[in-house]
Design a protein around this motif. Structure first.
Motif, PDB file in Angstrom:
ATOM      1  N   PHE A 184       0.815  -1.088  -0.423  1.00 33.55           N
ATOM      2  CA  PHE A 184       0.143  -0.168  -0.295  1.00 33.55           C
ATOM      3  C   PHE A 184       0.783   1.349  -0.073  1.00 33.55           C
ATOM      4  CE2 PHE A 184      -2.175   3.434   2.295  1.00 33.55           C
ATOM      5  CZ  PHE A 184      -3.473   3.887   2.130  1.00 33.55           C
ATOM      6  N   VAL A 185       2.095   1.138   0.569  1.00 37.52           N
ATOM      7  CA  VAL A 185       2.977   3.221   0.676  1.00 37.52           C
ATOM      8  C   VAL A 185       3.276   2.791  -0.327  1.00 37.52           C
ATOM      9  CG1 VAL A 185       5.224   3.122   1.789  1.00 37.52           C
ATOM     10  CG2 VAL A 185       2.688   2.214   3.561  1.00 37.52           C
ATOM     11  N   CYS A 186       3.925   1.485  -1.135  1.00 37.10           N
ATOM     12  CA  CYS A 186       4.222   1.591  -2.385  1.00 37.10           C
ATOM     13  C   CYS A 186       3.628   2.600  -3.245  1.00 37.10           C
ATOM     14  CB  CYS A 186       4.551   0.156  -2.894  1.00 37.10           C
ATOM     15  SG  CYS A 186       6.237  -0.487  -1.736  1.00 37.10           S
ATOM     16  N   VAL A 187       2.780   1.851  -3.309  1.00 44.03           N
ATOM     17  CA  VAL A 187       1.442   2.202  -4.783  1.00 44.03           C
ATOM     18  C   VAL A 187       1.219   3.246  -3.752  1.00 44.03           C
ATOM     19  CG1 VAL A 187      -1.027   2.424  -5.231  1.00 44.03           C
ATOM     20  CG2 VAL A 187       0.265  -0.259  -5.005  1.00 44.03           C
ATOM     21  N   VAL A 188       1.343   4.199  -3.523  1.00 51.06           N
ATOM     22  CA  VAL A 188       0.765   5.485  -2.538  1.00 51.06           C
ATOM     23  C   VAL A 188       1.723   6.767  -2.737  1.00 51.06           C
ATOM     24  CG1 VAL A 188       0.633   7.611  -0.244  1.00 51.06           C
ATOM     25  CG2 VAL A 188      -0.880   5.064  -0.669  1.00 51.06           C
ATOM     26  N   GLU A 189       2.766   6.030  -2.550  1.00 46.81           N
ATOM     27  CA  GLU A 189       4.404   6.444  -3.272  1.00 46.81           C
ATOM     28  C   GLU A 189       4.520   6.559  -5.192  1.00 46.81           C
ATOM     29  OE1 GLU A 189       8.682   6.874  -4.487  1.00 46.81           O
ATOM     30  OE2 GLU A 189       7.299   5.126  -4.599  1.00 46.81           O
ATOM     31  N   THR A 190       3.987   5.468  -5.135  1.00 47.63           N
ATOM     32  CA  THR A 190       4.168   5.197  -7.199  1.00 47.63           C
ATOM     33  C   THR A 190       3.385   6.615  -7.569  1.00 47.63           C
ATOM     34  OG1 THR A 190       5.187   3.197  -6.821  1.00 47.63           O
ATOM     35  CG2 THR A 190       3.474   4.376  -9.168  1.00 47.63           C
ATOM     36  N   VAL A 191       1.790   6.645  -6.999  1.00 43.42           N
ATOM     37  CA  VAL A 191       0.640   7.455  -7.338  1.00 43.42           C
ATOM     38  C   VAL A 191       1.640   9.465  -6.661  1.00 43.42           C
ATOM     39  CG1 VAL A 191      -1.717   8.645  -6.799  1.00 43.42           C
ATOM     40  CG2 VAL A 191      -0.830   5.972  -6.584  1.00 43.42           C
ATOM     41  N   GLY A 192       2.166   9.448  -5.961  1.00 38.55           N
ATOM     42  CA  GLY A 192       2.196  10.548  -5.763  1.00 38.55           C
ATOM     43  C   GLY A 192       3.691  10.806  -6.163  1.00 38.55           C
ATOM     44  N   MET A 193       5.029  10.247  -6.322  1.00 40.05           N
ATOM     45  CA  MET A 193       5.472  10.780  -7.317  1.00 40.05           C
ATOM     46  C   MET A 193       4.926  11.409  -9.272  1.00 40.05           C
ATOM     47  SD  MET A 193       8.266  11.214  -5.780  1.00 40.05           S
ATOM     48  CE  MET A 193       9.629  11.421  -7.654  1.00 40.05           C
TER      49      MET A 193
ATOM     50  N   VAL B 229       7.036   1.529 -10.634  1.00 35.83           N
ATOM     51  CA  VAL B 229       6.063  -0.327 -11.160  1.00 35.83           C
ATOM     52  C   VAL B 229       6.374  -1.531 -10.376  1.00 35.83           C
ATOM     53  CG1 VAL B 229       4.994  -1.686 -12.713  1.00 35.83           C
ATOM     54  CG2 VAL B 229       4.207   1.344 -12.356  1.00 35.83           C
ATOM     55  N   TYR B 230       7.887  -0.989 -10.892  1.00 35.32           N
ATOM     56  CA  TYR B 230       8.988  -2.833 -10.216  1.00 35.32           C
ATOM     57  C   TYR B 230       9.738  -2.977  -8.892  1.00 35.32           C
ATOM     58  CZ  TYR B 230      13.232  -5.624 -10.669  1.00 35.32           C
ATOM     59  OH  TYR B 230      14.261  -6.479 -11.116  1.00 35.32           O
ATOM     60  N   THR B 231       8.690  -1.545  -8.153  1.00 32.99           N
ATOM     61  CA  THR B 231       9.339  -1.958  -6.492  1.00 32.99           C
ATOM     62  C   THR B 231       7.753  -2.696  -6.400  1.00 32.99           C
ATOM     63  OG1 THR B 231      10.687  -0.262  -6.878  1.00 32.99           O
ATOM     64  CG2 THR B 231       9.368  -0.761  -4.346  1.00 32.99           C
ATOM     65  N   VAL B 232       6.821  -2.377  -6.827  1.00 37.46           N
ATOM     66  CA  VAL B 232       5.659  -3.037  -6.403  1.00 37.46           C
ATOM     67  C   VAL B 232       5.587  -3.811  -6.606  1.00 37.46           C
ATOM     68  CG1 VAL B 232       2.982  -2.853  -6.702  1.00 37.46           C
ATOM     69  CG2 VAL B 232       4.085  -0.578  -6.741  1.00 37.46           C
ATOM     70  N   LEU B 233       5.970  -4.320  -8.341  1.00 37.41           N
ATOM     71  CA  LEU B 233       5.886  -6.148  -8.671  1.00 37.41           C
ATOM     72  C   LEU B 233       7.116  -7.117  -7.607  1.00 37.41           C
ATOM     73  CD1 LEU B 233       5.764  -5.417 -12.485  1.00 37.41           C
ATOM     74  CD2 LEU B 233       4.349  -6.397 -10.461  1.00 37.41           C
TER      75      LEU B 233
ATOM     76  N   VAL C   6       8.180  -5.862  -4.300  1.00 42.13           N
ATOM     77  CA  VAL C   6       7.036  -6.549  -2.945  1.00 42.13           C
ATOM     78  C   VAL C   6       6.086  -7.662  -3.349  1.00 42.13           C
ATOM     79  CG1 VAL C   6       5.203  -5.297  -1.350  1.00 42.13           C
ATOM     80  CG2 VAL C   6       7.359  -4.494  -1.680  1.00 42.13           C
ATOM     81  N   LEU C   7       5.205  -7.727  -4.392  1.00 43.82           N
ATOM     82  CA  LEU C   7       4.013  -8.809  -4.347  1.00 43.82           C
ATOM     83  C   LEU C   7       5.232  -9.564  -4.683  1.00 43.82           C
ATOM     84  CD1 LEU C   7       1.598  -7.791  -6.821  1.00 43.82           C
ATOM     85  CD2 LEU C   7       0.928  -8.160  -4.908  1.00 43.82           C
ATOM     86  N   GLY C   8       6.504  -9.542  -5.465  1.00 46.47           N
ATOM     87  CA  GLY C   8       7.116 -11.537  -5.960  1.00 46.47           C
ATOM     88  C   GLY C   8       7.108 -11.720  -4.513  1.00 46.47           C
TER      89      GLY C   8
END
Length: 189
Positions: free
Chosen positions: A43-52, A71-75, A77-79
């Motif tokens: 969730f924090v990574c997605v918020v950071e992605t939208v903010g950036m 997006v790579y970071t989000v993937l 974390v999911l991985g």
């Protein structure tokens, strides 16, 4: 190698398959204890992605570079979480298989299993010699004493011999029962 295991874990997760769980093999999941932490980090990574994305919108090249990295970071974390879900510990004819995502895959033959018990522990920074601790959410719940040393090779670490393995299972009582049943049945050959 680690990233390839993360991507493979994601593919298996989306396909709803588990690695190493087939006929006659019982899965002992361990990912439930870390799920809330991993989803909070996601969730924090997605918020950071939208903010950036908003902050860098005026600079197209920077925007696309940062968006791709986010997006790579989000993937990733999911991985990390997917690897734990699709690679559970297993009990089967060949023995006990202890895993931790893509970083550990230890096969303990049936003949090497000495004793098993439910044993809730919160490992500290120091691990006793000859002991492998595989915590999830800073806890282990099952202890397996071995009849002899087994060599452990972990990703990013040197091989070492262990005589005791402590790991976490979502359902420790079921894990202990499955391992005891395997020990009672004896080796497959």
């Amino acid at each position: 190698m680690h990233e390839s295991r993360l991507w493979a874990g994601l593919v298996l997760w989306f396909a709803r398959r588990r690695d190493g769980v087939g006929d006659g093999v019982r899965a002992l999941p361990y990912a439930r204890a870390q799920a809330s932490t991993m989803y909070a980090l996601l969730f924090v990574c997605v918020v950071e992605t939208v903010g950036m994305s908003f902050f860098t919108a005026a600079y197209p090249v920077l925007h696309w570079v940062v968006l791709a990295l986010d997006v790579y970071t989000v993937l990733l974390v999911l991985g990390f979480h997917a690897g734990s879900v699709v690679r559970p510990h297993t009990v089967g004819p060949e023995g006990l298989r202890i895993r931790q995502g893509g970083t550990l895959d230890l096969c303990i033959p049936v003949a090497a299993l000495g004793a098993v018990r439910r044993d809730l522990r919160f490992p500290g920074s120091e691990t006793p010699d000859g002991t492998l601790e595989v915590p999830v959410a800073s806890q282990t719940s099952v202890t397996v004493e071995l009849t002899g040393p087994v060599t452990v090779t972990r990703l990013f670490r040197r091989p070492r011999e262990v005589r005791t393995v402590r790991f976490h299972a979502d359902e420790p009582h079921a894990a202990v029962e499955a391992i005891r049943a395997l020990m009672a049945a004896g080796p497959a050959c």
